[in-house]
Design an enzyme around this catalytic site. Structure first.
Site, mmCIF file in Angstrom:
data_model
loop_
_atom_site.group_PDB
_atom_site.id
_atom_site.type_symbol
_atom_site.label_atom_id
_atom_site.label_comp_id
_atom_site.label_asym_id
_atom_site.label_seq_id
_atom_site.Cartn_x
_atom_site.Cartn_y
_atom_site.Cartn_z
ATOM 1 C CE LYS A 64 33.848 61.413 30.535
ATOM 2 N NZ LYS A 64 34.386 61.841 29.222
ATOM 3 C CB THR A 65 31.500 54.553 29.401
ATOM 4 O OG1 THR A 65 30.759 55.763 29.594
ATOM 5 C CG2 THR A 65 30.585 53.357 29.591
ATOM 6 C CG ASP A 109 28.286 59.097 31.503
ATOM 7 O OD1 ASP A 109 29.203 59.880 31.816
ATOM 8 O OD2 ASP A 109 28.022 58.780 30.324
ATOM 9 C CB THR A 158 31.800 66.553 29.857
ATOM 10 O OG1 THR A 158 30.479 67.022 30.180
ATOM 11 C CG2 THR A 158 31.691 65.218 29.134
ATOM 12 N NE ARG A 217 31.449 58.074 22.825
ATOM 13 C CZ ARG A 217 31.030 58.770 23.880
ATOM 14 N NH1 ARG A 217 30.481 59.968 23.707
ATOM 15 N NH2 ARG A 217 31.172 58.289 25.088
#
Length: 332
Positions: A64-65, A109, A158, A217
């Site tokens: 997402k980032t 975020d 999330t 990640r």
């Protein structure tokens, strides 16, 4: 030019940033999202307008980032980065909004953790590019309306269900990110290997991909740790043997489950007889935060079919019993 607001760098962040793709063409996976974003970005640039506000949701570590930075790069604009918990006062948000240049991206975020007053401030900012700042207190209070440059808010969460309906409705582009398959993760691992300048063979790549929980990640984090074991052993290439040894030491099993995952399943089966049981009871029993279990562990356990969620609580599946080698009454 990239500006980072309210974001502290921690060990590993800088290296992690170098692994992030900069363009949609470099981004592996999430093909449908990439296709749609390419259309929206291309047409917004043709109209010389800012991109509509974007909401990205899904489990941690899926990109997402990274996508927010790619959007800024593709639009040719700046980006400011913050988080919901970092914005504790209206002045914090007002300050960031007032610093935006026309067309900039504001990435928030954990947007579901924005305080209510900040969320309401964003409504007018997103719709009309204005904010109302209250000056003074009580009977002497007055409101000052400030005009903002057109900008794009990219929110990441999330917990899509924790966002209020008015907030969700103000995003014109909404996408869910999904777990990656082994082939996609293998491509990411090979790319990471090339960027970091440390070779990994095909067998090791597939093994690491299969144990990375469908999450880039995690794949990148485990790659760095396995690289440590390889260098310590004097090897210039990561092999499957080194990968297996390192992951065993890191308590990552063949299915990608870590210590917390196994504690969760063992507690669910042995202490609560397979369920159903509430999340809070599980969390308290294994001394973990319920929010961590719900956001980090449970999505993967659900995706892989180790647990099911019902109105009465969490229940272990036959697959969970088999994975732990525990007999399930009469099934095997």
């Amino acid at each position: 030019m990239e500006n980072i607001t309210d974001q502290k760098m921690i060990p590993g962040d800088e290296e992690e940033a170098t692994l992030r793709p900069k363009r949609l063409t470099e981004y592996v996976g999430q093909e449908e999202i990439k296709e749609m974003l390419n259309v929206y970005i291309t047409t917004a640039k043709m109209r010389q307008e800012p991109l509509d506000h974007v909401l990205l949701f899904g489990p941690p570590g899926l990109g997402k980032t990274t996508l927010s930075h790619i959007i800024a790069n593709e639009m040719g604009t700046g980006i400011k980065v913050t988080t919901g918990p970092a914005l504790s006062r209206p002045g914090d948000l007002a300050s960031i909004l007032m610093e935006l240049e026309p067309g900039d991206i504001l990435f928030i975020d954990e947007i579901h953790r924005l305080p209510k007053v900040m969320e309401e401030m964003l409504y007018s900012a997103m719709e009309d590019y204005v904010i109302d700042i209250v000056m003074g207190k009580d009977t002497g209070a007055s409101s000052l309306r400030m005009t903002l440059p057109p900008f794009t808010l990219v929110g990441a969460t999330t917990r899509f269900g924790d966002l209020t309906a008015p907030m969700r409705d103000r995003f014109g582009i909404i996408h869910a990110l999904h777990y990656y398959n082994k082939e996609e993760l293998s491509s990411i691992i090979k790319r990471t290997s090339k960027i970091l300048g440390f070779e990994i063979d095909d067998e090791a790549t597939l093994e690491l991909a299969s144990r990375s929980r469908g999450t880039p990640r995690i794949a990148n984090r485990l790659f760095r740790r396995i690289r440590d074991f390889a260098q310590y052993d004097g090897s210039k290439i990561i092999t499957k043997k080194i990968t297996d040894y390192a992951l065993e030491k890191l308590n990552i099993d063949q299915a990608g489950l870590d210590t917390t995952d196994r504690k969760y399943l063992e507690c669910l089966i042995e202490r609560f007889h397979g369920g159903p049981v509430g999340l809070e009871a599980l969390a308290a029993t294994i001394s973990e935060e319920s929010v961590t279990l719900e956001d980090v562990n449970e999505p993967f356990l659900l995706q892989e079919g180790y647990i099911v969620r019902t109105n009465r609580g969490r229940t272990a599946t036959e697959k969970a019993y088999k994975h732990l080698g525990i007999k399930m009454g009469g099934l095997f």
